[in-house]
Design a protein around this motif. Sequence first.
Motif, PDB file in Angstrom:
ATOM      1  N   TYR A 153      -2.218  -8.320   2.987  1.00  0.00           N
ATOM      2  CA  TYR A 153      -1.293  -8.403   1.856  1.00  0.00           C
ATOM      3  C   TYR A 153      -0.897  -9.834   1.536  1.00  0.00           C
ATOM      4  O   TYR A 153      -0.406 -10.119   0.439  1.00  0.00           O
ATOM      5  CB  TYR A 153      -0.043  -7.555   2.101  1.00  0.00           C
ATOM      6  N   THR A 154      -1.122 -10.769   2.461  1.00  0.00           N
ATOM      7  CA  THR A 154      -0.796 -12.173   2.199  1.00  0.00           C
ATOM      8  C   THR A 154      -1.838 -12.808   1.290  1.00  0.00           C
ATOM      9  O   THR A 154      -1.510 -13.496   0.325  1.00  0.00           O
ATOM     10  CB  THR A 154      -0.706 -12.961   3.515  1.00  0.00           C
ATOM     11  N   GLU A 155      -3.121 -12.573   1.604  1.00  0.00           N
ATOM     12  CA  GLU A 155      -4.204 -13.171   0.825  1.00  0.00           C
ATOM     13  C   GLU A 155      -4.491 -12.422  -0.471  1.00  0.00           C
ATOM     14  O   GLU A 155      -4.856 -13.020  -1.476  1.00  0.00           O
ATOM     15  CB  GLU A 155      -5.478 -13.244   1.677  1.00  0.00           C
ATOM     16  N   ASN A 156      -4.356 -11.101  -0.431  1.00  0.00           N
ATOM     17  CA  ASN A 156      -4.644 -10.306  -1.622  1.00  0.00           C
ATOM     18  C   ASN A 156      -3.586  -9.205  -1.768  1.00  0.00           C
ATOM     19  O   ASN A 156      -3.846  -8.027  -1.486  1.00  0.00           O
ATOM     20  CB  ASN A 156      -6.043  -9.695  -1.537  1.00  0.00           C
ATOM     21  N   THR A 159      -3.055  -4.394  -1.628  1.00  0.00           N
ATOM     22  CA  THR A 159      -2.059  -3.617  -0.887  1.00  0.00           C
ATOM     23  C   THR A 159      -1.143  -2.864  -1.832  1.00  0.00           C
ATOM     24  O   THR A 159      -0.795  -1.705  -1.593  1.00  0.00           O
ATOM     25  CB  THR A 159      -1.238  -4.538   0.034  1.00  0.00           C
ATOM     26  N   ILE A 160      -0.744  -3.501  -2.927  1.00  0.00           N
ATOM     27  CA  ILE A 160       0.121  -2.850  -3.912  1.00  0.00           C
ATOM     28  C   ILE A 160      -0.554  -1.600  -4.480  1.00  0.00           C
ATOM     29  O   ILE A 160       0.071  -0.544  -4.622  1.00  0.00           O
ATOM     30  CB  ILE A 160       0.498  -3.840  -5.030  1.00  0.00           C
ATOM     31  N   ALA A 161      -1.853  -1.704  -4.782  1.00  0.00           N
ATOM     32  CA  ALA A 161      -2.593  -0.563  -5.332  1.00  0.00           C
ATOM     33  C   ALA A 161      -2.699   0.570  -4.318  1.00  0.00           C
ATOM     34  O   ALA A 161      -2.451   1.740  -4.644  1.00  0.00           O
ATOM     35  CB  ALA A 161      -3.983  -1.010  -5.769  1.00  0.00           C
ATOM     36  N   ALA A 162      -3.054   0.228  -3.072  1.00  0.00           N
ATOM     37  CA  ALA A 162      -3.211   1.252  -2.029  1.00  0.00           C
ATOM     38  C   ALA A 162      -1.873   1.892  -1.685  1.00  0.00           C
ATOM     39  O   ALA A 162      -1.774   3.116  -1.531  1.00  0.00           O
ATOM     40  CB  ALA A 162      -3.842   0.636  -0.783  1.00  0.00           C
ATOM     41  N   ALA A 163      -0.831   1.067  -1.563  1.00  0.00           N
ATOM     42  CA  ALA A 163       0.499   1.589  -1.241  1.00  0.00           C
ATOM     43  C   ALA A 163       1.022   2.478  -2.364  1.00  0.00           C
ATOM     44  O   ALA A 163       1.594   3.546  -2.113  1.00  0.00           O
ATOM     45  CB  ALA A 163       1.463   0.438  -0.980  1.00  0.00           C
ATOM     46  N   GLY A 164       0.803   2.055  -3.613  1.00  0.00           N
ATOM     47  CA  GLY A 164       1.235   2.858  -4.750  1.00  0.00           C
ATOM     48  C   GLY A 164       0.551   4.211  -4.792  1.00  0.00           C
ATOM     49  O   GLY A 164       1.177   5.242  -5.071  1.00  0.00           O
ATOM     50  N   SER A 165      -0.738   4.214  -4.470  1.00  0.00           N
ATOM     51  CA  SER A 165      -1.499   5.462  -4.439  1.00  0.00           C
ATOM     52  C   SER A 165      -0.970   6.389  -3.357  1.00  0.00           C
ATOM     53  O   SER A 165      -0.829   7.602  -3.571  1.00  0.00           O
ATOM     54  CB  SER A 165      -2.979   5.160  -4.196  1.00  0.00           C
ATOM     55  N   LEU A 166      -0.642   5.819  -2.195  1.00  0.00           N
ATOM     56  CA  LEU A 166      -0.132   6.633  -1.098  1.00  0.00           C
ATOM     57  C   LEU A 166       1.259   7.179  -1.421  1.00  0.00           C
ATOM     58  O   LEU A 166       1.559   8.341  -1.110  1.00  0.00           O
ATOM     59  CB  LEU A 166      -0.089   5.808   0.192  1.00  0.00           C
ATOM     60  N   ILE A 167       2.101   6.357  -2.031  1.00  0.00           N
ATOM     61  CA  ILE A 167       3.460   6.807  -2.389  1.00  0.00           C
ATOM     62  C   ILE A 167       3.393   8.011  -3.323  1.00  0.00           C
ATOM     63  O   ILE A 167       4.170   8.966  -3.206  1.00  0.00           O
ATOM     64  CB  ILE A 167       4.252   5.650  -3.035  1.00  0.00           C
ATOM     65  N   GLU A 168       2.442   8.007  -4.255  1.00  0.00           N
ATOM     66  CA  GLU A 168       2.295   9.114  -5.203  1.00  0.00           C
ATOM     67  C   GLU A 168       1.841  10.398  -4.518  1.00  0.00           C
ATOM     68  O   GLU A 168       2.218  11.497  -4.937  1.00  0.00           O
ATOM     69  CB  GLU A 168       1.272   8.750  -6.280  1.00  0.00           C
ATOM     70  N   ARG A 169       1.038  10.257  -3.458  1.00  0.00           N
ATOM     71  CA  ARG A 169       0.399  11.429  -2.872  1.00  0.00           C
ATOM     72  C   ARG A 169       1.001  11.888  -1.549  1.00  0.00           C
ATOM     73  O   ARG A 169       0.713  12.991  -1.094  1.00  0.00           O
ATOM     74  CB  ARG A 169      -1.097  11.133  -2.651  1.00  0.00           C
ATOM     75  N   ALA A 170       1.810  11.048  -0.925  1.00  0.00           N
ATOM     76  CA  ALA A 170       2.283  11.346   0.425  1.00  0.00           C
ATOM     77  C   ALA A 170       3.061  12.662   0.480  1.00  0.00           C
ATOM     78  O   ALA A 170       3.988  12.881  -0.295  1.00  0.00           O
ATOM     79  CB  ALA A 170       3.150  10.204   0.938  1.00  0.00           C
ATOM     80  N   THR A 171       2.649  13.526   1.392  1.00  0.00           N
ATOM     81  CA  THR A 171       3.362  14.784   1.605  1.00  0.00           C
ATOM     82  C   THR A 171       4.324  14.671   2.782  1.00  0.00           C
ATOM     83  O   THR A 171       5.167  15.535   2.960  1.00  0.00           O
ATOM     84  CB  THR A 171       2.368  15.928   1.870  1.00  0.00           C
ATOM     85  N   GLU A 172       4.170  13.622   3.578  1.00  0.00           N
ATOM     86  CA  GLU A 172       5.071  13.365   4.703  1.00  0.00           C
ATOM     87  C   GLU A 172       5.917  12.137   4.398  1.00  0.00           C
ATOM     88  O   GLU A 172       5.388  11.103   3.981  1.00  0.00           O
ATOM     89  CB  GLU A 172       4.279  13.147   5.999  1.00  0.00           C
TER      90      GLU A 172
END
Length: 261
Positions: free
Chosen positions: A118-121, A125-138
């Motif tokens: 997340y430091t270099e790119n 991380t923002i894209a992956a984290a955003g995707s997980l936040i939308e889908r996370a069931t836990e």
Amino acid sequence: MNIGDKIKELRKQRGITQEQLANSIGVSCQAVSKWENNIALPDITLAPVIAGYFGVSMDILFDFSLKEIELAVKAITDEACKFRESEPAKSRKILEEGLKKYPDNEILLNHLLYVLNYTENPDETIAAAGSLIERATESGRKYDALRFLAYAYKAKGDLKSAEAAINQLPDISFTKLTEAAYLFEGKTKFEAAEKQKWISFENLLQMMWKLAECYEADGKISKAIAETEKLLLLIPIIENNSFDIYIEYFTKQLSRLKAKQ
């Protein structure tokens, strides 16, 4: 018959197009096509949605395939974890290959966050984290994603977005492990207390260092030195070699601080 074949059969029985199914359950038409051609499997969290859409029993139609997915995902994450620290690029490749087969799988996305830089790119991380936040069931996975999201935004210099992400995390003073240690007896109590002990100890060291950083930023070098010396005294008491890396790091920091006096 696997899930893809069953979805295709049910869709055709009802005269529904792939596009209609995709729009109804919130996925792309390409995703449905991949399922039906056995190129990829639906995310495990979509199984009850698909079952409900067709009005069929998930237990009867999806149970075996769901177990296969769970086992396959676990095998992928187990393999990726072997290289998380030593070869993060290799770990990342394993997880990304897994996501090609199991698109948007929240377990794979959660593991992927730990090997993205997340430091270099930060945008990755923002894209992956955003995707997980939308889908996370836990909730635990959602909170983990919010944590990474905040670090990535900070790396971009967007402190307002970082704060917005952090503010979505619950402010609580207990965990599942602490409550298990209080509530139960025997092996369950011991395992919970033992695991929480190491988590709490590591957090203590890290927060003491954060205080030292604050003292240094305020020009209070003597207080920064005192805080660092205290945490260095704590580490040998716990008698766990896995914390030796902290001794090396904080000893260097202590020397640096003393040079500023």
